[in-house]
Design a protein around this motif. Structure first.
Motif, PDB file in Angstrom:
ATOM      1  N   ALA A 186      99.004  41.433 -30.567  1.00  0.00           N
ATOM      2  CA  ALA A 186      98.719  40.032 -30.872  1.00  0.00           C
ATOM      3  C   ALA A 186      99.639  39.116 -30.080  1.00  0.00           C
ATOM      4  CB  ALA A 186      98.884  39.780 -32.368  1.00  0.00           C
ATOM      5  N   ALA A 187     100.925  39.489 -29.998  1.00  0.00           N
ATOM      6  CA  ALA A 187     101.873  38.681 -29.232  1.00  0.00           C
ATOM      7  C   ALA A 187     101.526  38.688 -27.755  1.00  0.00           C
ATOM      8  CB  ALA A 187     103.293  39.206 -29.455  1.00  0.00           C
ATOM      9  N   LEU A 188     101.056  39.842 -27.259  1.00  0.00           N
ATOM     10  CA  LEU A 188     100.691  39.952 -25.850  1.00  0.00           C
ATOM     11  C   LEU A 188      99.546  39.018 -25.507  1.00  0.00           C
ATOM     12  CD1 LEU A 188     100.972  41.400 -23.103  1.00  0.00           C
ATOM     13  CD2 LEU A 188      99.375  43.129 -23.970  1.00  0.00           C
ATOM     14  N   PHE A 189      98.510  39.004 -26.377  1.00  0.00           N
ATOM     15  CA  PHE A 189      97.348  38.164 -26.092  1.00  0.00           C
ATOM     16  C   PHE A 189      97.664  36.679 -26.264  1.00  0.00           C
ATOM     17  CE2 PHE A 189      94.948  42.138 -26.817  1.00  0.00           C
ATOM     18  CZ  PHE A 189      94.186  42.126 -25.653  1.00  0.00           C
ATOM     19  N   GLU A 190      98.634  36.382 -27.134  1.00  0.00           N
ATOM     20  CA  GLU A 190      99.007  34.982 -27.303  1.00  0.00           C
ATOM     21  C   GLU A 190      99.625  34.418 -26.034  1.00  0.00           C
ATOM     22  OE1 GLU A 190     101.572  34.663 -30.621  1.00  0.00           O
ATOM     23  OE2 GLU A 190      99.980  34.939 -32.119  1.00  0.00           O
ATOM     24  N   ASN A 191     100.252  35.274 -25.226  1.00  0.00           N
ATOM     25  CA  ASN A 191     100.921  34.825 -24.000  1.00  0.00           C
ATOM     26  C   ASN A 191      99.994  34.770 -22.793  1.00  0.00           C
ATOM     27  OD1 ASN A 191     103.409  34.547 -25.283  1.00  0.00           O
ATOM     28  ND2 ASN A 191     103.884  36.737 -25.031  1.00  0.00           N
ATOM     29  N   ILE A 192      98.763  35.192 -22.967  1.00  0.00           N
ATOM     30  CA  ILE A 192      97.786  35.115 -21.868  1.00  0.00           C
ATOM     31  C   ILE A 192      97.120  33.746 -21.919  1.00  0.00           C
ATOM     32  CG2 ILE A 192      95.642  36.053 -20.943  1.00  0.00           C
ATOM     33  CD1 ILE A 192      96.432  38.752 -22.071  1.00  0.00           C
ATOM     34  N   GLU A 248     101.294  53.602 -41.168  1.00  0.00           N
ATOM     35  CA  GLU A 248     100.853  52.221 -41.375  1.00  0.00           C
ATOM     36  C   GLU A 248     101.828  51.231 -40.748  1.00  0.00           C
ATOM     37  OE1 GLU A 248     100.291  51.700 -45.520  1.00  0.00           O
ATOM     38  OE2 GLU A 248      98.379  52.789 -45.574  1.00  0.00           O
ATOM     39  N   VAL A 249     103.118  51.522 -40.859  1.00  0.00           N
ATOM     40  CA  VAL A 249     104.126  50.655 -40.240  1.00  0.00           C
ATOM     41  C   VAL A 249     103.969  50.665 -38.728  1.00  0.00           C
ATOM     42  CG1 VAL A 249     106.596  50.376 -39.803  1.00  0.00           C
ATOM     43  CG2 VAL A 249     105.780  50.839 -42.117  1.00  0.00           C
ATOM     44  N   ALA A 250     103.737  51.856 -38.160  1.00  0.00           N
ATOM     45  CA  ALA A 250     103.561  51.966 -36.711  1.00  0.00           C
ATOM     46  C   ALA A 250     102.324  51.199 -36.252  1.00  0.00           C
ATOM     47  CB  ALA A 250     103.459  53.434 -36.312  1.00  0.00           C
ATOM     48  N   LEU A 251     101.225  51.314 -37.011  1.00  0.00           N
ATOM     49  CA  LEU A 251     100.006  50.595 -36.650  1.00  0.00           C
ATOM     50  C   LEU A 251     100.207  49.091 -36.758  1.00  0.00           C
ATOM     51  CD1 LEU A 251      97.250  52.790 -38.372  1.00  0.00           C
ATOM     52  CD2 LEU A 251      97.607  52.461 -35.916  1.00  0.00           C
ATOM     53  N   SER A 252     100.919  48.670 -37.810  1.00  0.00           N
ATOM     54  CA  SER A 252     101.178  47.243 -37.983  1.00  0.00           C
ATOM     55  C   SER A 252     102.045  46.710 -36.840  1.00  0.00           C
ATOM     56  CB  SER A 252     101.881  47.011 -39.322  1.00  0.00           C
ATOM     57  OG  SER A 252     102.213  45.653 -39.497  1.00  0.00           O
ATOM     58  N   THR A 253     103.036  47.499 -36.433  1.00  0.00           N
ATOM     59  CA  THR A 253     103.895  47.100 -35.322  1.00  0.00           C
ATOM     60  C   THR A 253     103.104  46.981 -34.030  1.00  0.00           C
ATOM     61  OG1 THR A 253     105.810  48.189 -36.351  1.00  0.00           O
ATOM     62  CG2 THR A 253     105.945  47.715 -33.982  1.00  0.00           C
ATOM     63  N   GLU A 254     102.194  47.938 -33.817  1.00  0.00           N
ATOM     64  CA  GLU A 254     101.372  47.909 -32.597  1.00  0.00           C
ATOM     65  C   GLU A 254     100.425  46.714 -32.609  1.00  0.00           C
ATOM     66  OE1 GLU A 254      99.879  49.187 -28.865  1.00  0.00           O
ATOM     67  OE2 GLU A 254     101.745  49.484 -29.993  1.00  0.00           O
ATOM     68  N   ARG A 255      99.856  46.417 -33.782  1.00  0.00           N
ATOM     69  CA  ARG A 255      98.972  45.242 -33.869  1.00  0.00           C
ATOM     70  C   ARG A 255      99.734  43.962 -33.573  1.00  0.00           C
ATOM     71  NH1 ARG A 255      96.707  48.031 -38.399  1.00  0.00           N
ATOM     72  NH2 ARG A 255      98.100  46.877 -39.792  1.00  0.00           N
ATOM     73  N   ASP A 256     100.954  43.881 -34.109  1.00  0.00           N
ATOM     74  CA  ASP A 256     101.756  42.679 -33.858  1.00  0.00           C
ATOM     75  C   ASP A 256     102.104  42.562 -32.373  1.00  0.00           C
ATOM     76  OD1 ASP A 256     101.672  42.150 -36.543  1.00  0.00           O
ATOM     77  OD2 ASP A 256     103.682  42.934 -36.972  1.00  0.00           O
ATOM     78  N   ARG A 257     102.392  43.708 -31.750  1.00  0.00           N
ATOM     79  CA  ARG A 257     102.727  43.689 -30.321  1.00  0.00           C
ATOM     80  C   ARG A 257     101.547  43.212 -29.494  1.00  0.00           C
ATOM     81  NH1 ARG A 257     102.258  46.389 -25.719  1.00  0.00           N
ATOM     82  NH2 ARG A 257     100.776  47.863 -26.643  1.00  0.00           N
TER      83      ARG A 257
END
Length: 325
Positions: free
Chosen positions: A311-317, A300-309
């Motif tokens: 989300a941050a990626l799409f915010e910069n587009i 769950e921590v790994a999935l949450s980290t990937e989701r955050d990554r």
């Protein structure tokens, strides 16, 4: 009500027959004075049930009251006192804490011994081991503990719940959990029961390296590391002078169980060879369930980290600009 009386005479032939019968049922026949709680007679399998031999009770080194679980003492005394005042027999079920620290369930059926004025001066009866029923209760408690483990929201909470479950389900109050810090390569203390802290003071970290030999780790008293590295439980029936872990004065036997790739569970006892087959089996199931809960937590921590990554990626587009001809 008709008052049930007994005189304070020695054992009758019927008493001796009862003693033999109760012994075959894993039980104890007793008589103790109310004035000081000292046993005037103890027969049957007293040592197998409590860890203390009959002499300890007869000499006053320990009383039947003192082995009653601290959370049950008031209730037991209240029920027995009421029965004595009403002149009737009693039957009460409660927990005892054995010499090794293990908690088990017993039933006590007895009656008062009265003097010529009708005042109770002693109690006599028999205590039966209810371990079979206790085993079923332990299984139910294990299931409930597992549900709590899977509902936890952090590895630290899983560790705390596991330590509590080892105390409540297994009945051994001295235990703790170490979690593995992969970055540092150590097993560090993450949770322990209050009794463990009283016995063990500050618990050490254990370094785990791939090149370590499990046999050498055991010889050095690094039992948690050995269990973690091999993935197999390590059970020590009695510590020697050279293989005793640090800061374990008063601890004579222990179980060390791996929690998958996430840490270890330690369960200790103050007497040698304290762990029965059922103890080891239940501890193994608890450790396995804890490993599953920690694995679920890590995913769950790994999935949450990937989701955050992401989300941050799409915010910069940048948003696509609308073009009108």
């Amino acid at each position: 009500a008709v008052r049930e009386r007994r005189t304070a005479e020695g054992l009758s032939e019927g008493d001796r027959i009862l003693t033999a019968l109760v012994e075959t049922l894993s039980g104890v026949v007793y008589r103790h004075r109310l004035a000081d709680g000292r046993a005037t007679f103890v027969g049957g399998r007293i040592e197998a049930l409590t860890g203390y031999d009959g002499t300890a009770f007869r000499d006053g080194d320990v009383t039947l009251r003192e082995v009653i679980h601290e959370d049950d003492v008031d209730r037991v005394e209240r029920e027995v006192a009421t029965a004595l005042a009403e002149g009737r027999s009693f039957e009460v079920t409660y927990r005892i804490r054995t010499k090794s620290g293990r908690v088990c369930r017993v039933s006590n059926r007895g009656r008062g011994v009265y003097d010529g004025d009708g005042e109770p001066v002693a109690v006599e009866g028999f205590v039966l081991d209810r371990s079979d029923g206790a085993h079923e209760a332990r299984v139910r408690e294990l299931h409930a503990a597992t549900r709590r483990l899977f509902a936890a929201d952090s590895a630290e909470e899983v560790a705390r719940l596991t330590a509590a479950a080892a105390r409540d389900v297994l009945g051994y109050p001295i235990n703790g959990v170490r979690l593995y810090d992969e970055e540092r390569g150590v097993l560090y203390p993450a949770a322990a029961t209050g009794t463990s802290e009283d016995f063990l003071d500050e618990r050490p970290e254990y370094r785990v390296e791939e090149g370590d030999e499990p046999e050498g780790m055991v010889e050095e008293g690094r039992y948690p590391a050995a269990a973690f590295l091999t993935g197999n439980p390590v059970v020590v029936d009695e510590f020697g002078e050279t293989d005793r872990p640090v800061r374990t004065e008063g601890i004579e036997s222990a179980m060390y169980l791996p929690l998958g790739e996430y840490g270890t569970l330690t369960v200790c006892a103050t007497e040698p060879a304290s762990f029965e087959v059922t103890d080891r089996e239940i501890a193994g199931v608890l450790a396995e369930n804890t490993g599953i809960a920690l694995d679920r937590m890590a995913r769950e921590v790994a999935l949450s980290t990937e989701r955050d990554r992401l989300a941050a990626l799409f915010e910069n587009i940048p948003d696509p600009a609308a073009r009108v001809e």
